[in-house]
Design a protein around this motif. Structure first.
Motif, mmCIF file in Angstrom:
data_model
loop_
_atom_site.group_PDB
_atom_site.id
_atom_site.type_symbol
_atom_site.label_atom_id
_atom_site.label_comp_id
_atom_site.label_asym_id
_atom_site.label_seq_id
_atom_site.Cartn_x
_atom_site.Cartn_y
_atom_site.Cartn_z
ATOM 1 N N GLN A 22 -1.012 4.159 12.939
ATOM 2 C CA GLN A 22 -0.197 5.342 13.245
ATOM 3 C C GLN A 22 0.130 6.159 11.999
ATOM 4 N N TYR A 23 0.255 5.498 10.853
ATOM 5 C CA TYR A 23 0.584 6.182 9.594
ATOM 6 C C TYR A 23 -0.480 5.819 8.554
ATOM 7 N N PRO A 24 -1.630 6.510 8.565
ATOM 8 C CA PRO A 24 -2.753 6.135 7.679
ATOM 9 C C PRO A 24 -2.388 6.047 6.191
ATOM 10 N N LYS A 25 -1.490 6.892 5.711
ATOM 11 C CA LYS A 25 -1.106 6.822 4.295
ATOM 12 C C LYS A 25 -0.274 5.577 3.992
ATOM 13 N N LEU A 26 0.308 4.996 5.015
ATOM 14 C CA LEU A 26 1.104 3.780 4.875
ATOM 15 C C LEU A 26 0.213 2.524 4.917
ATOM 16 N N ALA A 27 -1.005 2.654 5.427
ATOM 17 C CA ALA A 27 -1.893 1.509 5.644
ATOM 18 C C ALA A 27 -2.060 0.602 4.418
ATOM 19 N N PRO A 28 -2.334 1.133 3.218
ATOM 20 C CA PRO A 28 -2.519 0.225 2.082
ATOM 21 C C PRO A 28 -1.277 -0.629 1.796
ATOM 22 N N LEU A 29 -0.115 -0.083 1.997
ATOM 23 C CA LEU A 29 1.124 -0.840 1.787
ATOM 24 C C LEU A 29 1.348 -1.875 2.884
ATOM 25 N N VAL A 30 1.288 -1.423 4.118
ATOM 26 C CA VAL A 30 1.686 -2.258 5.251
ATOM 27 C C VAL A 30 0.698 -3.390 5.527
ATOM 28 N N GLN A 31 -0.550 -3.221 5.136
ATOM 29 C CA GLN A 31 -1.555 -4.259 5.384
ATOM 30 C C GLN A 31 -1.553 -5.349 4.311
ATOM 31 N N LEU A 82 12.557 1.010 10.172
ATOM 32 C CA LEU A 82 13.266 1.675 9.077
ATOM 33 C C LEU A 82 12.327 1.727 7.876
ATOM 34 N N PHE A 83 12.145 2.920 7.329
ATOM 35 C CA PHE A 83 11.238 3.129 6.195
ATOM 36 C C PHE A 83 12.060 3.305 4.919
ATOM 37 N N PHE A 84 11.732 2.563 3.873
ATOM 38 C CA PHE A 84 12.437 2.668 2.607
ATOM 39 C C PHE A 84 11.474 3.010 1.476
ATOM 40 N N ALA A 85 11.983 3.751 0.477
ATOM 41 C CA ALA A 85 11.289 4.066 -0.782
ATOM 42 C C ALA A 85 9.870 4.594 -0.552
ATOM 43 N N SER A 86 8.859 3.956 -1.162
ATOM 44 C CA SER A 86 7.489 4.467 -1.055
ATOM 45 C C SER A 86 6.947 4.371 0.373
ATOM 46 N N ALA A 87 7.466 3.469 1.181
ATOM 47 C CA ALA A 87 7.054 3.398 2.587
ATOM 48 C C ALA A 87 7.506 4.656 3.324
ATOM 49 N N ARG A 88 8.687 5.137 2.990
ATOM 50 C CA ARG A 88 9.194 6.378 3.595
ATOM 51 C C ARG A 88 8.311 7.556 3.188
ATOM 52 N N GLU A 89 7.954 7.630 1.926
ATOM 53 C CA GLU A 89 7.084 8.714 1.450
ATOM 54 C C GLU A 89 5.731 8.664 2.156
ATOM 55 N N ALA A 90 5.143 7.466 2.271
ATOM 56 C CA ALA A 90 3.832 7.318 2.889
ATOM 57 C C ALA A 90 3.861 7.644 4.389
#
Length: 109
Positions: free
Chosen positions: A63-72, A27-35
């Motif tokens: 899988q979601y390169p734009k999400l990488a800075p957040l998720v890492q 489940l993606f929320f807020a900026s994670a959803r955007e990324a």
């Protein structure tokens, strides 16, 4: 000769079918959803062997390169596994059917 050849091939080649996978709902929320391109949720497959929240973070980053800075970065993204927060530095084992929410920091005033 061909039977011997076939037996050798069978023994020497690993079978992908032997690798069990699990499916996790993300489940993606807020900026994670955007990324992640605006998606609210996705199903993600992981190898069952060694499936945990650390492996999940790496798979999501790939899988979601734009999400990488957040998720890492655990300080920028909290995980909730089956509606329970995963503490910073904690690694939880994942099972098929689990739901993991990606919760970025909430800003406001």
């Amino acid at each position: 000769r061909s039977k011997l050849h076939n037996d050798r091939c069978r023994v020497s080649s690993p079978k992908r079918a032997d690798m069990a996978t699990i499916t996790i709902k993300i489940l993606f929320f807020a900026s994670a959803r955007e990324a992640a391109g605006g998606i609210a949720s996705a199903n993600l497959e992981l190898d069952a062997d060694g499936a945990d929240t650390q492996v999940l973070r790496a798979k999501l980053a790939a899988q979601y390169p734009k999400l990488a800075p957040l998720v890492q970065d655990e300080e920028n993204l909290t995980l909730a596994l089956n509606e329970e927060y995963v503490d910073m530095g904690e690694v939880k084992t994942l099972s098929s059917g689990d739901t993991v929410a990606l919760i970025p920091p909430i800003s406001g005033g």
